[in-house]
Design an enzyme around this catalytic site. Structure first.
Site, short mmCIF file in Angstrom:
data_model
loop_
_atom_site.label_atom_id
_atom_site.label_comp_id
_atom_site.label_asym_id
_atom_site.label_seq_id
_atom_site.Cartn_x
_atom_site.Cartn_y
_atom_site.Cartn_z
N LYS A 98 57.12 24.62 9.87
CA LYS A 98 57.20 26.03 10.30
C LYS A 98 56.49 26.87 9.24
O LYS A 98 56.78 26.76 8.05
CB LYS A 98 58.67 26.45 10.38
CG LYS A 98 58.84 27.89 10.86
CD LYS A 98 59.66 28.76 9.94
CE LYS A 98 61.12 28.47 9.92
NZ LYS A 98 61.76 28.80 11.17
N GLU A 178 54.52 29.60 19.78
CA GLU A 178 55.86 29.84 20.33
C GLU A 178 56.14 31.32 20.54
O GLU A 178 56.58 32.01 19.62
CB GLU A 178 56.94 29.23 19.41
CG GLU A 178 58.36 29.46 19.95
CD GLU A 178 59.46 28.86 19.08
OE1 GLU A 178 59.16 28.42 17.96
OE2 GLU A 178 60.62 28.88 19.52
N LYS A 220 55.02 26.39 23.09
CA LYS A 220 56.48 26.24 23.05
C LYS A 220 57.11 27.50 23.63
O LYS A 220 57.36 28.47 22.93
CB LYS A 220 56.95 26.02 21.60
CG LYS A 220 58.46 25.93 21.44
CD LYS A 220 58.84 25.28 20.13
CE LYS A 220 60.34 25.36 19.92
NZ LYS A 220 60.79 24.51 18.83
N ARG A 293 68.83 23.61 18.52
CA ARG A 293 70.27 23.55 18.78
C ARG A 293 70.67 22.48 19.78
O ARG A 293 71.66 21.77 19.58
CB ARG A 293 70.76 24.93 19.25
CG ARG A 293 70.93 25.91 18.13
CD ARG A 293 71.00 27.33 18.63
NE ARG A 293 69.70 27.85 19.01
CZ ARG A 293 69.48 29.08 19.48
NH1 ARG A 293 70.49 29.89 19.65
NH2 ARG A 293 68.26 29.48 19.76
P1 13P Z 1 66.29 26.16 19.68
O1 13P Z 1 66.01 24.96 20.54
O2 13P Z 1 67.61 26.10 18.99
O3 13P Z 1 66.01 27.45 20.39
O4 13P Z 1 65.25 26.08 18.48
C1 13P Z 1 63.96 25.74 18.73
C2 13P Z 1 63.07 26.46 17.79
O5 13P Z 1 62.30 25.85 17.09
C3 13P Z 1 63.13 27.91 17.76
O6 13P Z 1 62.07 28.41 17.04
#
Ligand code: 13P
Length: 341
Positions: A98, A178, A220, A293
């Protein structure tokens, strides 16, 4: 830039039957997760927890194509001194990182944010590549509420996503793009559809303007879902049908793959939605999961910070990874959840 190699990695990230583990929680977010299971968020506890996941043999070798790491984790060693990045590579999965630095309030746009982290990103990407990262992630956050999102918030976030993606490709790193439309409000699924469509269209417009090669990226997105506080919750079939329709309308077939975030859906919702989408026939791109999550809630609970629970944590992780792997082929059924329980 070697686009053939970027395309090879992007394709491997979304290969049928596998998906991405988002283990890139910032220090603040992982503390929240640890608070919920009564574990202190120290550097060594965070290491032990993530080492447990990356050493889950079944999940990592069969169901996980890549892992998104946080800055701290990409430099951490396992208890025996093996770099965590090596554990991931040895399992056959691809390490990623990230790179955004979170959100800041957007001036003149009350309640809205812009994701930051572009300054010195080119240099940071070079270092991350040397440490083994072959893909990266940048998350933009769009909230739905009364009078929002503004076109301003959509534009500046799309611009930053495209700037990031272009810098990644120049550094021979596959960008995960994303743009997350949050599911926190009381809006219905059609409002989510409409906002997500505006966000995706603007994002792909910016990606083109900034000459990002669509063949060398992964999208994403959120799914089209009802807001959490909406009285009328859309069915699994409606979510699947509207999400596939939305993505077909907005995402060019040149993009090798789409990997969803879970965004606050329950474990089983996230799995069943993905599964239902694969029942809708052939799709123009790979379609899989990149859950945080929805992959980690169960192993976190099973582990709860205790060494004697490591095997149980790994079983819980492997189970969720397997369920989502099946869903990414349209082969999941709710009875498989009950059998495991
Ligand atoms: P979640 O699946 O918990 O939403 O997290 C994915 C993610 O990388 C959010 O940036």
């Amino acid at each position: 830039m070697n686009l053939t190699e970027l395309n090879r990695i992007a394709t491997a990230m979304v290969v049928s039957g596998k998906g991405i583990l988002a283990a890139d929680e910032s220090s603040g977010t992982i503390k929240k997760r640890f608070d919920a299971i009564g574990v202190e968020s120290t550097e060594s506890n965070r290491r032990d927890y993530r080492e447990m996941l990356f050493r889950s043999k079944e999940a990592m070798s069969q169901y996980i194509s890549g892992v998104i790491l946080y800055d701290e984790t990409i430099g951490q060693d396992a208890r025996d001194g093996t770099p965590l990045v090596k554990l991931i590579e040895q399992s056959g999965a691809i390490p990623g990182i990230k790179v955004d630095e979170g959100t800041q309030a957007l001036p003149m746009c009350p309640g809205e944010t812009v994701t930051v982290g572009l300054d010195r990103l080119a240099e940071r990407l070079k270092t991350y590549y040397e440490r083994g990262a072959r893909f990266a992630k940048w998350r933009a956050v769009i909230d739905i509420g009364s009078g929002i999102p503004s076109m301003t918030a959509i534009s500046v976030n799309a611009h930053a996503l495209a700037r990031y993606a272009a810098l990644c490709q120049a550094a021979q790193i596959v960008p995960i793009v994303e743009p997350e439309v949050l599911m926190d409000g009381d809006h219905d699924i059609d409002r989510c559809y409409e906002v997500t469509s505006r966000v995706l269209n603007k994002t792909f417009q910016e990606l083109r303007v900034q000459r990002v090669a669509l063949e060398g990226m992964v999208l994403k997105p959120n799914m089209a879902v009802s807001g959490k506080k909406c009285a009328k919750q859309a069915s699994v079939e409606e979510v699947a049908e509207k999400t596939v329709r939305l993505l077909k309308a907005c995402v060019p077939a040149a993009v090798p793959g789409i990997a969803f975030l879970s965004g606050g859906q329950s474990d089983e919702e996230a799995t069943s939605h993905l599964n239902a989408m694969h029942k809708l026939g052939p799709l123009p791109w790979g379609l899989t999961f990149s859950y945080g999550r929805a992959l980690q809630a169960a192993p976190q609970k099973a582990w709860s910070g205790k060494t004697e629970n490591v095997a149980a944590g790994q079983r819980a992780f492997s189970h969720r990874a397997r369920m989502n792997s099946l869903a990414s082929r349209g082969e999941w059924h709710s009875s498989l959840e009950k059998k495991a329980a």
